[in-house]
Design a protein around this motif. Structure first.
Motif, PDB file in Angstrom:
ATOM      1  N   GLU A  92      19.107  -6.909  31.478  1.00  0.00           N
ATOM      2  CA  GLU A  92      18.922  -5.785  30.546  1.00  0.00           C
ATOM      3  C   GLU A  92      19.021  -4.405  31.204  1.00  0.00           C
ATOM      4  O   GLU A  92      19.622  -3.493  30.607  1.00  0.00           O
ATOM      5  CB  GLU A  92      17.592  -5.939  29.813  1.00  0.00           C
ATOM      6  N   PRO A  93      18.476  -4.190  32.413  1.00  0.00           N
ATOM      7  CA  PRO A  93      18.598  -2.851  33.015  1.00  0.00           C
ATOM      8  C   PRO A  93      20.035  -2.434  33.305  1.00  0.00           C
ATOM      9  O   PRO A  93      20.315  -1.244  33.466  1.00  0.00           O
ATOM     10  CB  PRO A  93      17.798  -2.978  34.327  1.00  0.00           C
ATOM     11  N   HIS A  94      20.955  -3.420  33.345  1.00  0.00           N
ATOM     12  CA  HIS A  94      22.350  -3.122  33.669  1.00  0.00           C
ATOM     13  C   HIS A  94      23.207  -2.829  32.432  1.00  0.00           C
ATOM     14  O   HIS A  94      24.375  -2.441  32.576  1.00  0.00           O
ATOM     15  CB  HIS A  94      22.966  -4.299  34.436  1.00  0.00           C
ATOM     16  N   LEU A  95      22.642  -3.037  31.242  1.00  0.00           N
ATOM     17  CA  LEU A  95      23.411  -2.797  30.024  1.00  0.00           C
ATOM     18  C   LEU A  95      23.873  -1.343  29.966  1.00  0.00           C
ATOM     19  O   LEU A  95      23.098  -0.416  30.208  1.00  0.00           O
ATOM     20  CB  LEU A  95      22.582  -3.129  28.784  1.00  0.00           C
ATOM     21  N   GLY A  96      25.130  -1.152  29.646  1.00  0.00           N
ATOM     22  CA  GLY A  96      25.687   0.192  29.547  1.00  0.00           C
ATOM     23  C   GLY A  96      26.296   0.711  30.826  1.00  0.00           C
ATOM     24  O   GLY A  96      26.965   1.753  30.816  1.00  0.00           O
ATOM     25  N   SER A  97      26.083   0.006  31.951  1.00  0.00           N
ATOM     26  CA  SER A  97      26.678   0.442  33.216  1.00  0.00           C
ATOM     27  C   SER A  97      28.172   0.133  33.225  1.00  0.00           C
ATOM     28  O   SER A  97      28.597  -0.947  32.809  1.00  0.00           O
ATOM     29  CB  SER A  97      26.006  -0.268  34.393  1.00  0.00           C
ATOM     30  N   LYS A  98      28.939   1.055  33.745  1.00  0.00           N
ATOM     31  CA  LYS A  98      30.390   0.895  33.747  1.00  0.00           C
ATOM     32  C   LYS A  98      30.857  -0.038  34.860  1.00  0.00           C
ATOM     33  O   LYS A  98      31.795  -0.822  34.692  1.00  0.00           O
ATOM     34  CB  LYS A  98      31.068   2.252  33.893  1.00  0.00           C
ATOM     35  N   PHE A  99      30.181   0.037  36.017  1.00  0.00           N
ATOM     36  CA  PHE A  99      30.590  -0.774  37.166  1.00  0.00           C
ATOM     37  C   PHE A  99      29.438  -1.660  37.626  1.00  0.00           C
ATOM     38  O   PHE A  99      28.282  -1.242  37.626  1.00  0.00           O
ATOM     39  CB  PHE A  99      31.031   0.122  38.326  1.00  0.00           C
ATOM     40  N   VAL A 100      29.788  -2.893  38.036  1.00  0.00           N
ATOM     41  CA  VAL A 100      28.790  -3.850  38.501  1.00  0.00           C
ATOM     42  C   VAL A 100      29.263  -4.481  39.811  1.00  0.00           C
ATOM     43  O   VAL A 100      30.444  -4.791  39.976  1.00  0.00           O
ATOM     44  CB  VAL A 100      28.559  -4.973  37.460  1.00  0.00           C
ATOM     45  N   PHE A 101      28.305  -4.631  40.728  1.00  0.00           N
ATOM     46  CA  PHE A 101      28.541  -5.371  41.963  1.00  0.00           C
ATOM     47  C   PHE A 101      27.479  -6.450  42.049  1.00  0.00           C
ATOM     48  O   PHE A 101      26.297  -6.192  41.847  1.00  0.00           O
ATOM     49  CB  PHE A 101      28.433  -4.435  43.179  1.00  0.00           C
ATOM     50  N   LYS A 102      27.904  -7.676  42.316  1.00  0.00           N
ATOM     51  CA  LYS A 102      26.917  -8.733  42.494  1.00  0.00           C
ATOM     52  C   LYS A 102      27.318  -9.624  43.666  1.00  0.00           C
ATOM     53  O   LYS A 102      28.500  -9.780  43.991  1.00  0.00           O
ATOM     54  CB  LYS A 102      26.740  -9.559  41.216  1.00  0.00           C
ATOM     55  N   THR A 103      26.298 -10.171  44.299  1.00  0.00           N
ATOM     56  CA  THR A 103      26.508 -11.086  45.414  1.00  0.00           C
ATOM     57  C   THR A 103      25.281 -11.987  45.508  1.00  0.00           C
ATOM     58  O   THR A 103      24.378 -11.898  44.670  1.00  0.00           O
ATOM     59  CB  THR A 103      26.726 -10.317  46.736  1.00  0.00           C
ATOM     60  N   ASP A 104      25.242 -12.864  46.506  1.00  0.00           N
ATOM     61  CA  ASP A 104      24.029 -13.645  46.706  1.00  0.00           C
ATOM     62  C   ASP A 104      23.714 -13.769  48.190  1.00  0.00           C
ATOM     63  O   ASP A 104      24.531 -13.431  49.049  1.00  0.00           O
ATOM     64  CB  ASP A 104      24.091 -15.009  46.004  1.00  0.00           C
ATOM     65  N   ILE A 105      22.503 -14.226  48.459  1.00  0.00           N
ATOM     66  CA  ILE A 105      22.038 -14.388  49.828  1.00  0.00           C
ATOM     67  C   ILE A 105      22.346 -15.814  50.265  1.00  0.00           C
ATOM     68  O   ILE A 105      21.936 -16.786  49.612  1.00  0.00           O
ATOM     69  CB  ILE A 105      20.534 -14.106  49.939  1.00  0.00           C
ATOM     70  N   ALA A 106      23.077 -15.955  51.349  1.00  0.00           N
ATOM     71  CA  ALA A 106      23.518 -17.268  51.805  1.00  0.00           C
ATOM     72  C   ALA A 106      22.352 -18.102  52.338  1.00  0.00           C
ATOM     73  O   ALA A 106      21.449 -17.571  52.991  1.00  0.00           O
ATOM     74  CB  ALA A 106      24.577 -17.099  52.896  1.00  0.00           C
ATOM     75  N   ASN A 107      22.387 -19.405  52.011  1.00  0.00           N
ATOM     76  CA  ASN A 107      21.427 -20.358  52.593  1.00  0.00           C
ATOM     77  C   ASN A 107      20.000 -19.849  52.438  1.00  0.00           C
ATOM     78  O   ASN A 107      19.223 -19.814  53.404  1.00  0.00           O
ATOM     79  CB  ASN A 107      21.762 -20.571  54.075  1.00  0.00           C
ATOM     80  N   PHE A 108      19.635 -19.462  51.232  1.00  0.00           N
ATOM     81  CA  PHE A 108      18.458 -18.633  50.995  1.00  0.00           C
ATOM     82  C   PHE A 108      17.146 -19.249  51.494  1.00  0.00           C
ATOM     83  O   PHE A 108      16.536 -18.772  52.458  1.00  0.00           O
ATOM     84  CB  PHE A 108      18.357 -18.304  49.515  1.00  0.00           C
ATOM     85  N   TYR A 109      16.660 -20.295  50.824  1.00  0.00           N
ATOM     86  CA  TYR A 109      15.363 -20.850  51.225  1.00  0.00           C
ATOM     87  C   TYR A 109      15.351 -21.365  52.668  1.00  0.00           C
ATOM     88  O   TYR A 109      14.408 -21.072  53.423  1.00  0.00           O
ATOM     89  CB  TYR A 109      14.930 -21.953  50.268  1.00  0.00           C
ATOM     90  N   PRO A 110      16.369 -22.133  53.098  1.00  0.00           N
ATOM     91  CA  PRO A 110      16.338 -22.605  54.491  1.00  0.00           C
ATOM     92  C   PRO A 110      16.336 -21.480  55.529  1.00  0.00           C
ATOM     93  O   PRO A 110      15.906 -21.694  56.666  1.00  0.00           O
ATOM     94  CB  PRO A 110      17.622 -23.446  54.589  1.00  0.00           C
ATOM     95  N   SER A 111      16.817 -20.293  55.148  1.00  0.00           N
ATOM     96  CA  SER A 111      16.832 -19.187  56.114  1.00  0.00           C
ATOM     97  C   SER A 111      15.457 -18.547  56.279  1.00  0.00           C
ATOM     98  O   SER A 111      15.253 -17.722  57.178  1.00  0.00           O
ATOM     99  CB  SER A 111      17.845 -18.122  55.682  1.00  0.00           C
ATOM    100  N   ILE A 112      14.492 -18.928  55.425  1.00  0.00           N
ATOM    101  CA  ILE A 112      13.126 -18.403  55.551  1.00  0.00           C
ATOM    102  C   ILE A 112      12.312 -19.414  56.348  1.00  0.00           C
ATOM    103  O   ILE A 112      11.717 -20.347  55.824  1.00  0.00           O
ATOM    104  CB  ILE A 112      12.498 -18.127  54.174  1.00  0.00           C
ATOM    105  N   HIS A 113      12.336 -19.232  57.669  1.00  0.00           N
ATOM    106  CA  HIS A 113      11.746 -20.157  58.632  1.00  0.00           C
ATOM    107  C   HIS A 113      10.223 -20.100  58.567  1.00  0.00           C
ATOM    108  O   HIS A 113       9.633 -19.100  58.145  1.00  0.00           O
ATOM    109  CB  HIS A 113      12.240 -19.793  60.037  1.00  0.00           C
ATOM    110  N   PHE A 114       9.580 -21.173  59.034  1.00  0.00           N
ATOM    111  CA  PHE A 114       8.121 -21.236  58.955  1.00  0.00           C
ATOM    112  C   PHE A 114       7.456 -20.114  59.749  1.00  0.00           C
ATOM    113  O   PHE A 114       6.365 -19.663  59.404  1.00  0.00           O
ATOM    114  CB  PHE A 114       7.606 -22.609  59.410  1.00  0.00           C
ATOM    115  N   ARG A 115       8.109 -19.623  60.815  1.00  0.00           N
ATOM    116  CA  ARG A 115       7.518 -18.519  61.578  1.00  0.00           C
ATOM    117  C   ARG A 115       7.408 -17.261  60.717  1.00  0.00           C
ATOM    118  O   ARG A 115       6.453 -16.490  60.842  1.00  0.00           O
ATOM    119  CB  ARG A 115       8.357 -18.224  62.828  1.00  0.00           C
TER     120      ARG A 115
END
Length: 331
Positions: A92-115
């Motif tokens: 909803e906050p993006h409604l009306g925007s002319k340009f959009v950029f989207k991506t994702d974070i690779a290997n998300f949960y496994p990259s959050i190490h126990f440390r």
């Protein structure tokens, strides 16, 4: 903040004892199983989901519901796994925007190490090292966060708060909108983001916190024309499902109507409950489609369709979960 300083106080909050927790955490593999989730609509993309059972599942659930959920506030930019927010509030906050950029974070949960999780409990939540160690063992799998663990979305959100502040601050200064749905990043605004240098800035901010943007999934476009965010698009200033999703749903309804007449059937075969669930989803996203879709759904003679499907030997198409062989614990 949590500010739990003694293991006995943590155990009391979880309705157990330090000795009972220690016994469970001594052999956590006894309570885990890996499941392979296969979605018929995406047969080439199976996902591994961790299922937790028994005493460890009880500890994770209580840690989340009694300690984390009541005391932690989540990022203002985050919409995944957050009470009162959804894929709709993410878009909803993006409604009306002319340009959009989207991506994702690779290997998300496994990259959050126990440390990193341990550091979160010690530095951000102000727990003692002993308490942080126990909480980390309860909430991680094979030394990292994992899909399927009840604490993963909230803990990941806490880890990403600094990333959200930096990306959100940069976007606010440029008159852009920033939202995040778990590992999906979306930024929109009035100018061409692709040529602005912002995608590189996002990559740098993520990298400084130990994350990697999935550059192969950088997408640029317009919500009102060719792009969706968390599978939703913009139509005349309102939210709607992707055109492909709507077309396929209408085809499935027409296909079921043909089956009820003992006519040609393309398939796959879904129950009336499954298709009604998709109809309700579309109506939730865009209430303006409710009258036509519900009317179309009700024209199908579902009992006849079920009888014909049974006579023809059609099997219901569902997502499947398959238990995988147990792996050895990493040392």
């Amino acid at each position: 903040m949590l500010k739990i300083r003694q293991v006995k106080h943590l155990a009391s909050a979880l309705s157990t004892t330090p000795a009972e927790m220690a016994a469970v955490l001594k052999s956590p593999a006894d309570f885990y199983e890996e499941l392979e989730l296969r979605d018929p609509s995406r047969p080439d993309k199976p996902r591994i989901v961790v299922n937790v059972t028994g005493a460890l599942r009880a500890l994770q659930s209580k840690l989340y519901r009694r300690i984390l959920l009541p005391k932690l506030s989540q990022s203002a930019h985050s919409h995944g796994g957050v009470s009162g927010r959804s894929i709709k509030t993410n878009v909803e906050p993006h409604l009306g925007s002319k340009f959009v950029f989207k991506t994702d974070i690779a290997n998300f949960y496994p990259s959050i190490h126990f440390r990193r999780v341990y550091k979160l409990f010690v530095e951000d939540f102000e727990c003692s090292p002993d308490v942080a160690s126990v909480c980390t063992k309860i909430s991680t799998y094979r030394h990292h966060l994992a899909l399927g663990l009840i604490c993963s979305p909230m803990l990941a959100d806490q880890v990403l708060r600094r990333v959200d502040r930096r990306i959100g601050g940069a976007c606010a200064g440029l008159g852009l909108v920033y939202t995040r749905y778990v590992d999906d990043v979306a930024i929109s605004g009035p100018f061409n983001i692709e040529t602005s240098g912002l995608p590189r800035l996002v990559e740098d901010i993520l990298a400084k916190d130990g994350f990697k943007a999935n550059a192969d999934k950088h997408l640029f476009g317009s919500l009102a024309e060719d792009l969706s965010i968390t599978s939703l698009r913009e139509v005349r200033g309102h939210l709607d499902v992707r055109r492909e999703y709507l077309d396929e749903l209408e085809r499935q309804i027409d296909d079921a109507a043909s089956l009820a007449r003992d006519g040609e059937f393309i398939g796959p075969y879904f129950t009336s409950e499954q298709i009604l669930g998709r109809v309700r989803f579309v109506c939730w996203v865009n209430p303006g489609r409710r009258r036509s879709l519900i009317s179309r759904f009700r024209t199908v003679k579902w009992k006849k369709a079920r009888k014909v499907a049974k006579r023809r030997g059609y099997e219901v198409t569902r997502k499947t979960l398959t238990k995988l062989p147990r792996r050895e614990e990493p040392s």
